[in-house]
Enzyme design. Structure first.
Site, PDB file in Angstrom:
ATOM      1  N   GLY A 112       0.776  -1.248   0.000  1.00  0.00           N
ATOM      2  CA  GLY A 112       0.000   0.000   0.000  1.00  0.00           C
ATOM      3  C   GLY A 112       0.803   1.290   0.000  1.00  0.00           C
ATOM      4  N   SER A 113       2.038   1.260  -0.552  1.00  0.00           N
ATOM      5  CA  SER A 113       2.795   2.517  -0.560  1.00  0.00           C
ATOM      6  C   SER A 113       2.168   3.529  -1.526  1.00  0.00           C
ATOM      7  CB  SER A 113       4.268   2.274  -0.894  1.00  0.00           C
ATOM      8  OG  SER A 113       4.433   1.975  -2.251  1.00  0.00           O
ATOM      9  N   ASN A 114       1.613   3.055  -2.628  1.00  0.00           N
ATOM     10  CA  ASN A 114       0.910   3.979  -3.535  1.00  0.00           C
ATOM     11  C   ASN A 114      -0.353   4.518  -2.884  1.00  0.00           C
ATOM     12  OD1 ASN A 114       2.109   4.358  -6.363  1.00  0.00           O
ATOM     13  ND2 ASN A 114       2.413   2.172  -5.985  1.00  0.00           N
ATOM     14  N   ILE A 138      -8.068  -9.824 -11.048  1.00  0.00           N
ATOM     15  CA  ILE A 138      -8.531  -9.330 -12.348  1.00  0.00           C
ATOM     16  C   ILE A 138     -10.028  -9.030 -12.241  1.00  0.00           C
ATOM     17  CG2 ILE A 138      -8.712  -9.871 -14.806  1.00  0.00           C
ATOM     18  CD1 ILE A 138      -5.890 -10.285 -14.317  1.00  0.00           C
ATOM     19  N   LEU A 139     -10.393  -7.803 -12.528  1.00  0.00           N
ATOM     20  CA  LEU A 139     -11.810  -7.428 -12.485  1.00  0.00           C
ATOM     21  C   LEU A 139     -12.516  -7.975 -13.724  1.00  0.00           C
ATOM     22  CD1 LEU A 139     -11.116  -3.741 -11.425  1.00  0.00           C
ATOM     23  CD2 LEU A 139     -12.234  -5.468  -9.976  1.00  0.00           C
ATOM     24  N   ASN A 161      -4.805   2.303 -13.407  1.00  0.00           N
ATOM     25  CA  ASN A 161      -3.863   1.399 -12.733  1.00  0.00           C
ATOM     26  C   ASN A 161      -2.445   1.932 -12.889  1.00  0.00           C
ATOM     27  OD1 ASN A 161      -2.863  -1.045 -11.521  1.00  0.00           O
ATOM     28  ND2 ASN A 161      -2.369  -1.812 -13.568  1.00  0.00           N
ATOM     29  N   HIS A 163       1.515   0.582 -13.268  1.00  0.00           N
ATOM     30  CA  HIS A 163       2.240  -0.644 -13.595  1.00  0.00           C
ATOM     31  C   HIS A 163       3.734  -0.341 -13.685  1.00  0.00           C
ATOM     32  CE1 HIS A 163       2.802  -4.637 -15.275  1.00  0.00           C
ATOM     33  NE2 HIS A 163       3.617  -4.089 -16.147  1.00  0.00           N
ATOM     34  N   ASP A 217      -3.248  -4.946 -18.434  1.00  0.00           N
ATOM     35  CA  ASP A 217      -2.242  -3.879 -18.639  1.00  0.00           C
ATOM     36  C   ASP A 217      -2.238  -3.327 -20.069  1.00  0.00           C
ATOM     37  OD1 ASP A 217      -1.439  -4.281 -15.984  1.00  0.00           O
ATOM     38  OD2 ASP A 217       0.023  -5.801 -16.548  1.00  0.00           O
ATOM     39  N   GLU A 248       6.848   5.980  -9.305  1.00  0.00           N
ATOM     40  CA  GLU A 248       5.404   5.713  -9.292  1.00  0.00           C
ATOM     41  C   GLU A 248       4.698   6.732  -8.415  1.00  0.00           C
ATOM     42  OE1 GLU A 248       4.180   1.727  -8.319  1.00  0.00           O
ATOM     43  OE2 GLU A 248       5.774   0.834  -9.475  1.00  0.00           O
TER      44      GLU A 248
HETATM   45  C1  GRF Z   1       3.657  -1.264  -7.502  1.00  0.00           C
HETATM   46  O1  GRF Z   1       4.928  -1.537  -7.991  1.00  0.00           O
HETATM   47  C2  GRF Z   1       2.685  -1.123  -8.643  1.00  0.00           C
HETATM   48  O2  GRF Z   1       3.240  -0.580  -9.796  1.00  0.00           O
HETATM   49  C3  GRF Z   1       2.262  -2.538  -8.905  1.00  0.00           C
HETATM   50  O3  GRF Z   1       2.214  -3.134  -7.625  1.00  0.00           O
HETATM   51  C4  GRF Z   1       3.085  -2.445  -6.733  1.00  0.00           C
HETATM   52  C5  GRF Z   1       2.263  -2.021  -5.557  1.00  0.00           C
HETATM   53  O4  GRF Z   1       3.044  -1.468  -4.537  1.00  0.00           O
HETATM   54  N1  GRF Z   1       1.029  -2.593  -9.645  1.00  0.00           N
HETATM   55  P1  GRF Z   1       2.361  -0.801  -3.286  1.00  0.00           P
HETATM   56  O5  GRF Z   1       1.425  -1.815  -2.665  1.00  0.00           O
HETATM   57  O6  GRF Z   1       1.610   0.409  -3.770  1.00  0.00           O
HETATM   58  O7  GRF Z   1       3.471  -0.431  -2.365  1.00  0.00           O
END
Ligand code: GRF
Length: 194
Positions: free
Chosen positions: A20-22, A97-98, A112, A114, A150, A179
């Protein structure tokens, strides 16, 4: 110009499956002055994952989906998205996958992130594969989600030069920080059309 208040901001759901860093980064972005998004819902395909702590800390509604029965999981999902008046879905490390039907319902409203320069290296283990192929560059991409993995329209990409000394772990670290830079920018870019 009308001031965006909590009421007229765009309600966003972030879907996760792990760290969950994003998600954390998007929450920070949503708290910025003049931010146009409000993270209303966190959806996880797994229980007890690290990312879920951000729901508790920030008092954001969360749901955990049991994907053993996809139809039921998506029914529950739809109900919660409607209840929370969600206008944009951000996938952030969501490992399920949705269904095509679900995606059709939210056409142009699911994005998304990627860790590759799409259309190259769709799917998993991207860093390992770019190293094996001796690529000079890698990167990350924010894209719309369509029914093919993707493969939806690209919103934003950032390129990174691969150094001789780079490893899977160094690339993954460097890309994660890229990201975190482009996901909010990509949201800003598409939000006017939602
Ligand atoms: C990220 O590298 C993203 O690009 C991919 O999964 C990873 C998720 O990382 N789809 P986080 O859970 O957001 O840290």
């Amino acid at each position: 110009m009308e001031k965006l208040t909590g009421k007229n901001k765009i309600n966003v759901a972030v879907f996760i499956s792990g760290r969950g860093s994003n998600l954390y980064n998007l929450i920070q972005f949503s708290k910025k002055k003049n931010s146009k998004i409000n993270i209303k819902l966190i959806v996880s395909s797994k229980k007890n994952v690290k990312g879920l702590i951000y729901a508790k800390k920030n008092k954001i509604n969360k749901i955990i989906l049991n994907y053993k029965n996809k139809l039921n999981a998506e029914k529950k999902l739809l109900k919660n998205l409607q209840k929370n008046k969600i206008k944009l879905i951000c996938l952030a490390g969501f490992m399920k996958i949705l269904s095509g039907k679900f995606i059709k319902n939210f056409k142009g409203k699911i994005i998304n992130i990627h860790p590759s320069l799409l259309p190259k290296y769709k799917g998993l283990n991207t860093h390992q594969r770019v190293i094996e192929k001796n690529e000079k560059y890698t990167g990350c991409t924010v894209h719309f989600v369509n029914k093919n993995l993707d493969s939806g329209k690209i919103i934003m990409q950032k390129r990174l030069k691969i150094l001789k000394k780079d490893t899977i772990s160094s690339l993954s670290k460097k890309l994660l920080s890229l990201e975190h830079k482009i996901y909010p920018k990509a949201i800003k870019k598409i939000i006017i059309n939602l």
